[in-house]
Design a protein around this motif. Structure first.
Motif, PDB file in Angstrom:
ATOM      1  N   GLU A 135       0.783  -1.208   0.290  1.00 33.69           N
ATOM      2  CA  GLU A 135       0.020  -0.229  -0.138  1.00 33.69           C
ATOM      3  C   GLU A 135       0.909   1.252  -0.284  1.00 33.69           C
ATOM      4  O   GLU A 135       2.134   1.030   0.397  1.00 33.69           O
ATOM      5  CB  GLU A 135      -1.232  -0.145   1.210  1.00 33.69           C
ATOM      6  CG  GLU A 135      -1.976   0.867   1.024  1.00 33.69           C
ATOM      7  CD  GLU A 135      -3.583   0.899   0.094  1.00 33.69           C
ATOM      8  OE1 GLU A 135      -2.873   2.184  -1.063  1.00 33.69           O
ATOM      9  OE2 GLU A 135      -3.666  -0.113  -0.088  1.00 33.69           O
ATOM     10  N   ALA A 136       0.730   2.641  -0.421  1.00 30.24           N
ATOM     11  CA  ALA A 136       1.377   3.615  -0.215  1.00 30.24           C
ATOM     12  C   ALA A 136       0.901   4.194   1.063  1.00 30.24           C
ATOM     13  O   ALA A 136      -0.426   4.178   1.306  1.00 30.24           O
ATOM     14  CB  ALA A 136       0.131   4.694  -1.777  1.00 30.24           C
ATOM     15  N   PRO A 137       2.048   4.702   0.797  1.00 30.44           N
ATOM     16  CA  PRO A 137       1.843   4.818   2.631  1.00 30.44           C
ATOM     17  C   PRO A 137       0.723   6.498   3.060  1.00 30.44           C
ATOM     18  O   PRO A 137       0.271   6.283   4.118  1.00 30.44           O
ATOM     19  CB  PRO A 137       3.228   5.677   2.622  1.00 30.44           C
ATOM     20  CG  PRO A 137       3.996   5.182   1.998  1.00 30.44           C
ATOM     21  CD  PRO A 137       3.457   5.013   0.557  1.00 30.44           C
ATOM     22  N   GLU A 138       0.306   7.050   2.342  1.00 27.51           N
ATOM     23  CA  GLU A 138      -0.259   8.355   2.520  1.00 27.51           C
ATOM     24  C   GLU A 138      -1.931   7.473   2.863  1.00 27.51           C
ATOM     25  O   GLU A 138      -2.530   7.876   3.076  1.00 27.51           O
ATOM     26  CB  GLU A 138      -0.829   9.160   1.382  1.00 27.51           C
ATOM     27  CG  GLU A 138      -1.501   8.869  -0.056  1.00 27.51           C
ATOM     28  CD  GLU A 138       0.462   8.204  -0.804  1.00 27.51           C
ATOM     29  OE1 GLU A 138       1.149   7.866  -0.250  1.00 27.51           O
ATOM     30  OE2 GLU A 138       0.044   7.976  -2.023  1.00 27.51           O
ATOM     31  N   ASN A 139      -1.851   5.964   1.872  1.00 25.30           N
ATOM     32  CA  ASN A 139      -3.165   5.134   2.066  1.00 25.30           C
ATOM     33  C   ASN A 139      -3.308   4.701   4.273  1.00 25.30           C
ATOM     34  O   ASN A 139      -4.655   4.167   4.003  1.00 25.30           O
ATOM     35  CB  ASN A 139      -3.464   4.162   1.146  1.00 25.30           C
ATOM     36  CG  ASN A 139      -3.949   5.108  -0.373  1.00 25.30           C
ATOM     37  OD1 ASN A 139      -4.689   6.493  -0.163  1.00 25.30           O
ATOM     38  ND2 ASN A 139      -3.450   4.519  -1.298  1.00 25.30           N
ATOM     39  N   ILE A 140      -2.419   4.390   3.947  1.00 30.71           N
ATOM     40  CA  ILE A 140      -2.559   3.357   5.636  1.00 30.71           C
ATOM     41  C   ILE A 140      -3.183   3.900   6.430  1.00 30.71           C
ATOM     42  O   ILE A 140      -3.843   3.296   7.313  1.00 30.71           O
ATOM     43  CB  ILE A 140      -0.960   3.129   5.768  1.00 30.71           C
ATOM     44  CG1 ILE A 140      -0.499   2.182   4.491  1.00 30.71           C
ATOM     45  CG2 ILE A 140      -1.227   1.925   7.085  1.00 30.71           C
ATOM     46  CD1 ILE A 140       0.684   1.868   4.836  1.00 30.71           C
ATOM     47  N   THR A 141      -2.852   5.656   6.920  1.00 33.83           N
ATOM     48  CA  THR A 141      -3.141   5.478   8.051  1.00 33.83           C
ATOM     49  C   THR A 141      -4.985   6.320   8.096  1.00 33.83           C
ATOM     50  O   THR A 141      -5.309   5.606   9.129  1.00 33.83           O
ATOM     51  CB  THR A 141      -2.911   7.070   8.555  1.00 33.83           C
ATOM     52  OG1 THR A 141      -1.324   6.766   9.111  1.00 33.83           O
ATOM     53  CG2 THR A 141      -3.550   7.694  10.115  1.00 33.83           C
ATOM     54  N   PRO A 142      -5.279   6.599   7.297  1.00 33.22           N
ATOM     55  CA  PRO A 142      -6.808   6.655   6.821  1.00 33.22           C
ATOM     56  C   PRO A 142      -7.125   5.230   6.597  1.00 33.22           C
ATOM     57  O   PRO A 142      -8.215   5.593   7.289  1.00 33.22           O
ATOM     58  CB  PRO A 142      -6.712   7.675   5.807  1.00 33.22           C
ATOM     59  CG  PRO A 142      -5.779   8.056   4.757  1.00 33.22           C
ATOM     60  CD  PRO A 142      -4.302   7.212   5.372  1.00 33.22           C
ATOM     61  N   ALA A 143      -6.960   3.929   6.314  1.00 33.46           N
ATOM     62  CA  ALA A 143      -7.630   2.729   6.690  1.00 33.46           C
ATOM     63  C   ALA A 143      -7.762   2.782   7.595  1.00 33.46           C
ATOM     64  O   ALA A 143      -9.001   1.737   7.746  1.00 33.46           O
ATOM     65  CB  ALA A 143      -6.593   1.698   5.791  1.00 33.46           C
ATOM     66  N   ILE A 144      -6.511   2.599   8.754  1.00 35.00           N
ATOM     67  CA  ILE A 144      -6.480   2.243   9.651  1.00 35.00           C
ATOM     68  C   ILE A 144      -7.755   2.635  10.567  1.00 35.00           C
ATOM     69  O   ILE A 144      -8.834   2.331  10.808  1.00 35.00           O
ATOM     70  CB  ILE A 144      -5.364   2.517  10.956  1.00 35.00           C
ATOM     71  CG1 ILE A 144      -3.888   1.210   9.519  1.00 35.00           C
ATOM     72  CG2 ILE A 144      -5.398   1.732  12.371  1.00 35.00           C
ATOM     73  CD1 ILE A 144      -3.071   1.478  10.336  1.00 35.00           C
ATOM     74  N   ASN A 145      -7.898   4.099  10.625  1.00 32.51           N
ATOM     75  CA  ASN A 145      -9.078   5.043  11.309  1.00 32.51           C
ATOM     76  C   ASN A 145     -10.187   4.798  10.240  1.00 32.51           C
ATOM     77  O   ASN A 145     -11.515   4.113  10.882  1.00 32.51           O
ATOM     78  CB  ASN A 145      -8.626   6.680  10.955  1.00 32.51           C
ATOM     79  CG  ASN A 145      -7.670   6.975  11.638  1.00 32.51           C
ATOM     80  OD1 ASN A 145      -7.158   6.648  13.115  1.00 32.51           O
ATOM     81  ND2 ASN A 145      -6.926   8.221  11.155  1.00 32.51           N
ATOM     82  N   GLU A 146     -10.100   4.022   9.635  1.00 28.16           N
ATOM     83  CA  GLU A 146     -11.792   3.404   8.995  1.00 28.16           C
ATOM     84  C   GLU A 146     -12.246   1.679   9.714  1.00 28.16           C
ATOM     85  O   GLU A 146     -12.927   2.261   9.736  1.00 28.16           O
ATOM     86  CB  GLU A 146     -11.821   3.691   7.219  1.00 28.16           C
ATOM     87  CG  GLU A 146     -12.547   3.301   6.498  1.00 28.16           C
ATOM     88  CD  GLU A 146     -12.787   3.053   5.258  1.00 28.16           C
ATOM     89  OE1 GLU A 146     -13.328   3.658   4.844  1.00 28.16           O
ATOM     90  OE2 GLU A 146     -11.812   2.757   4.658  1.00 28.16           O
ATOM     91  N   LEU A 147     -11.438   1.699   9.848  1.00 29.72           N
ATOM     92  CA  LEU A 147     -11.223   0.534  10.392  1.00 29.72           C
ATOM     93  C   LEU A 147     -12.227   0.428  12.065  1.00 29.72           C
ATOM     94  O   LEU A 147     -12.898  -0.591  12.031  1.00 29.72           O
ATOM     95  CB  LEU A 147     -10.431  -0.262  10.045  1.00 29.72           C
ATOM     96  CG  LEU A 147      -9.436  -1.346   8.634  1.00 29.72           C
ATOM     97  CD1 LEU A 147      -9.177  -2.436   8.636  1.00 29.72           C
ATOM     98  CD2 LEU A 147     -10.778  -2.634   8.919  1.00 29.72           C
ATOM     99  N   HIS A 148     -11.481   1.284  12.446  1.00 37.87           N
ATOM    100  CA  HIS A 148     -11.212   1.590  13.997  1.00 37.87           C
ATOM    101  C   HIS A 148     -12.546   2.430  13.932  1.00 37.87           C
ATOM    102  O   HIS A 148     -13.765   1.995  14.934  1.00 37.87           O
ATOM    103  CB  HIS A 148     -10.434   2.565  14.504  1.00 37.87           C
ATOM    104  CG  HIS A 148      -9.441   1.784  14.437  1.00 37.87           C
ATOM    105  ND1 HIS A 148      -8.188   2.580  14.945  1.00 37.87           N
ATOM    106  CD2 HIS A 148      -8.872   0.693  15.181  1.00 37.87           C
ATOM    107  CE1 HIS A 148      -6.559   1.536  15.300  1.00 37.87           C
ATOM    108  NE2 HIS A 148      -7.755   0.354  15.280  1.00 37.87           N
TER     109      HIS A 148
END
Ligand code: DX5
Ligand code: ZN
Length: 229
Positions: free
Chosen positions: A100-113
């Motif tokens: 995954e591209a680094p900029e997509n990782i934090t938003p995806a984690i937040n979305e899962l939470h």
């Protein structure tokens, strides 16, 4: 090496249905229901050289079990699908940092939470622990692959033990309770080594599904892990 925090960590066993008979999946899942998590491997034939199962199967599995569903995405650009796997019934969604591209990782984690799910990142054998450090405060789980992802039944890579210990030190120094999951070549002997190094979630596919008595093997893995302390 034994860590204090390790004693407080609960050991969890996660049978991988990659080694199950998919033609009778409901019965196969029942046979491992004494475990803690059910590990669900998703492969796209691009990130790894194999294709497995996906969303429709997860939806069916969700309907027949209350086990914690631990979904391991071995797919390219996985965050396109993380919310969909969460909505299809995953309790934990783990994806590969390399995919995954680094900029997509934090938003995806937040979305899962935000969806009330746990989020994890996984690293392949050649990826250093440093790759997940920028996200470590947000993660519920880090999956350290102990074989090259793609197939069940491979041999455990002992040089992954140092990575487990490195991550355990890092988590302890920051007082983080993130789980350390190991996946690939786990059996009674390697389970013990991984727990000693600091892991607390053991994925096992061929060892559990290949055992004559699966419930007994799950109990043995738990026991061997505890004796490893
Ligand atoms: C491999 C998968 C594993 C696999 C492990 O890429 O991620 O979950 O099922 O299989 P064993 O336990 O047989 O090594
Ligand atoms: Zn897996």
């Amino acid at each position: 090496m034994v860590y204090d925090s390790q004693v407080k960590q609960v050991i969890k066993i996660a049978p991988s249905i990659l080694s199950a008979d998919y033609a009778k999946l409901g019965v196969e899942i029942d046979s491992v229901s004494s475990a803690d998590y059910l590990h669900f491997d998703v492969m796209d034939g691009v990130f790894v050289p194999n294709i497995s199962i996906g969303l429709p199967v997860l939806e069916c599995v969700r309907k027949v079990t209350d086990m914690v569903l631990d979904v391991h995405l071995m797919t390219t650009s996985p965050t396109r699908y993380t919310a969909r796997f969460a909505n299809a019934g995953a309790d934990i969604v783990v994806f590969h940092v390399e995919a995954e591209a680094p900029e997509n990782i934090t938003p995806a984690i937040n979305e899962l939470h935000g969806l009330g799910k746990k989020a994890g990142l996984s690293i392949k054998p050649n990826t250093p622990v440093e790759a997940i450090v920028p996200y470590i405060d947000m993660l519920d789980m880090v999956l350290i692959m102990t074989v090259e992802p793609g197939y069940g039944g491979q041999k455990f890579m002992p040089n992954m033990l140092a990575k487990i210990a490195q991550l355990r030190d890092l988590l302890d120094s920051r007082k983080l309770t993130c789980d350390i999951e190991v996946d690939g070549g786990i059996n009674l002997e390697t389970a013990k080594l991984c727990i000693e190094a600091g892991a607390n979630v053991l994925v096992a596919g061929s060892d559990i599904f290949g055992a004559e008595n699966r419930a007994q093997r799950i109990a043995e893995l738990r026991r061997s892990a505890v004796l490893g302390l």
